[in-house]
Design an enzyme around this catalytic site. Structure first.
Site, PDB file in Angstrom:
ATOM      1  N   GLU A   1       0.859  -1.195   0.000  1.00 52.44           N
ATOM      2  CA  GLU A   1       0.000   0.000   0.000  1.00 52.44           C
ATOM      3  C   GLU A   1       0.888   1.236   0.000  1.00 52.44           C
ATOM      4  O   GLU A   1       1.624   1.481   0.955  1.00 52.44           O
ATOM      5  CB  GLU A   1      -0.888   0.029   1.256  1.00 52.44           C
ATOM      6  CG  GLU A   1      -1.928  -1.070   1.324  1.00 52.44           C
ATOM      7  CD  GLU A   1      -3.227  -0.717   0.603  1.00 52.44           C
ATOM      8  OE1 GLU A   1      -3.381   0.447   0.157  1.00 52.44           O
ATOM      9  OE2 GLU A   1      -4.079  -1.621   0.503  1.00 52.44           O
TER      10      GLU A   1
HETATM   11 ZN   LIG Z   1      -6.693  -0.869  -3.212  1.00 52.69          ZN
END
Ligand SMILES: [Zn+2]
Length: 378
Positions: free
Chosen positions: A315
């Site tokens: 992320e």
């Molecule tokens: Zn995502």
């Protein structure tokens, strides 16, 4: 050029039998909103800094053309709006690694990072050659092209989250649960399964069959999140390592492998001074792609691949403007190299998986109000 498919005769028979017996799992409930995403105020960053669908297609073709046969690009199907779902293969090793980006259309840099990585693999040189002797890659820069062009998280035909559309059914969940040494998790209510969609989107169908055909040992899925602190410090995290399942739903070797992947990626990316790595919070989404691939979740016709992938996700922070693009893409590429180097040279299994909890946890969200309280004083 089209790569010969690795069809396994047993898989074929299983698929046929299960397709006949199981029929289609037909629950069609819209995907849950929420989850990691680019936060309010960042929905429409400057897209000239990002590769468009056409740019990605052109880049794939260019890399293939320059590679002198090392890279093969294949169209595995068409999106809901008939855009090409294109993937690239490279390598000749027995270990298979899957890299994917942009399953969420408004989380762009998975495409940039996976293409940069592919380009480096294809460029030759000793390092790349050593890795490609051990590993065969499939690289999926743009899982959700329609969502990207509309710059939304979901697909555009159904409006569902494609990362909640590999829905594990109750049978799979119960089977996984029944083999747990500690007796299993508490039974889940039907409503949990009713919230899943199962390969409703053509993108999900095409990629599930690719997965069942390629049978990756490892998978890395590249996302963006909002903007957060690192732990309770005042520092902003730029990069989080994520595992999408409760450890109780994984075989012990899988839980070790996915933590080892996260640790080596965090170590490597964290060496760049601009990068601040954290551990993504606990999440348990069996219906996500990384999760479903770890659980041998069924395909569009209820068929099983008989396979468990070791899968985790990256992320990258929000605030994805032109200025920060370079290092945000690079941190993903560094993580991909670290994991694949450790797989190729056999050191991944030597990594202490418990170092996973040494990675600082992701902290509170950084809002405009937190950073600039005077703007929120009224
Ligand atoms: Zn995502």
């Amino acid at each position: 050029m089209s790569r010969p498919h690795r069809r396994h005769p047993i898989l074929f028979v299983c698929m046929l039998v299960l397709a006949l017996v199981a029929g289609s799992a037909g629950v069609a409930v819209a995907g849950k909103p929420g989850g990691p995403h680019v936060p309010p105020g960042q929905e429409d960053p400057n897209r000239s800094a990002m590769l468009s669908y056409e740019d990605v297609q052109a880049e794939l073709k260019a890399i293939e053309a320059r590679s002198k046969g090392a890279v093969q690009v294949e169209e595995i199907g068409l999106s809901g709006e008939s855009r090409s779902l294109s993937v690239a293969y490279i390598g000749s090793g027995d270990t298979r690694v899957w890299v994917q980006g942009r399953i969420h259309g408004n989380e762009p840099y998975g495409a940039e990072a996976s293409l940069a990585f592919l380009k480096q693999l294809a460029a030759g040189g000793k390092h790349a050659r050593e890795v490609l002797e051990e590993i065969t890659f499939v690289v999926i820069p743009l899982y959700n092209p329609d969502g990207y062009e509309a710059y939304i998280r979901q697909d555009t035909v159904h409006g569902i989250d494609l990362n909640r559309d590999w829905g594990v059914d109750r049978d799979t969940f119960d089977l996984v649960n029944s083999i747990r040494v500690d007796g299993g998790l508490a039974p889940l209510p039907d409503s949990v399964f009713d919230n899943y969609t199962r390969h409703r989107a053509v993108e999900s169908q095409a990629h599930w069959y690719l997965w069942a055909d390629f049978l990756p040992h490892y998978m890395i899925d590249i996302h963006h999140q909002g903007t957060y602190y690192s732990g309770d410090s005042d520092d902003m995290t730029t990069f989080s390592m994520g595992i999408s399942l409760d450890p109780g739903m994984l075989e012990e070797a899988q839980w070790d492998a996915v933590r080892q992947m996260a640790v080596v990626a965090a170590d490597a990316a964290g060496k760049n001074g601009a990068v601040n790595v954290t551990r993504y919070p606990y999440i348990n989404i069996p219906e996500g792609v990384t999760s479903a691939s770890m659980l041998d979740a069924p395909g569009p016709d209820g068929e099983y691949a008989g396979w468990r992938t070791n899968a985790m996700f990256f992320e990258t922070r929000g605030g994805i403007g032109q200025k920060s693009r370079g290092y945000l893409v690079k941190q993903n590429v560094a993580g991909l190299w670290a994991i694949t180097d450790a797989i190729a040279d056999g050191t991944l299994s030597d990594v202490d998986p418990d170092r996973w909890t040494d990675i600082p946890p992701r902290g509170a969200p950084i809002t405009q109000c937190t950073k600039f309280p005077q703007q929120c004083a009224y």
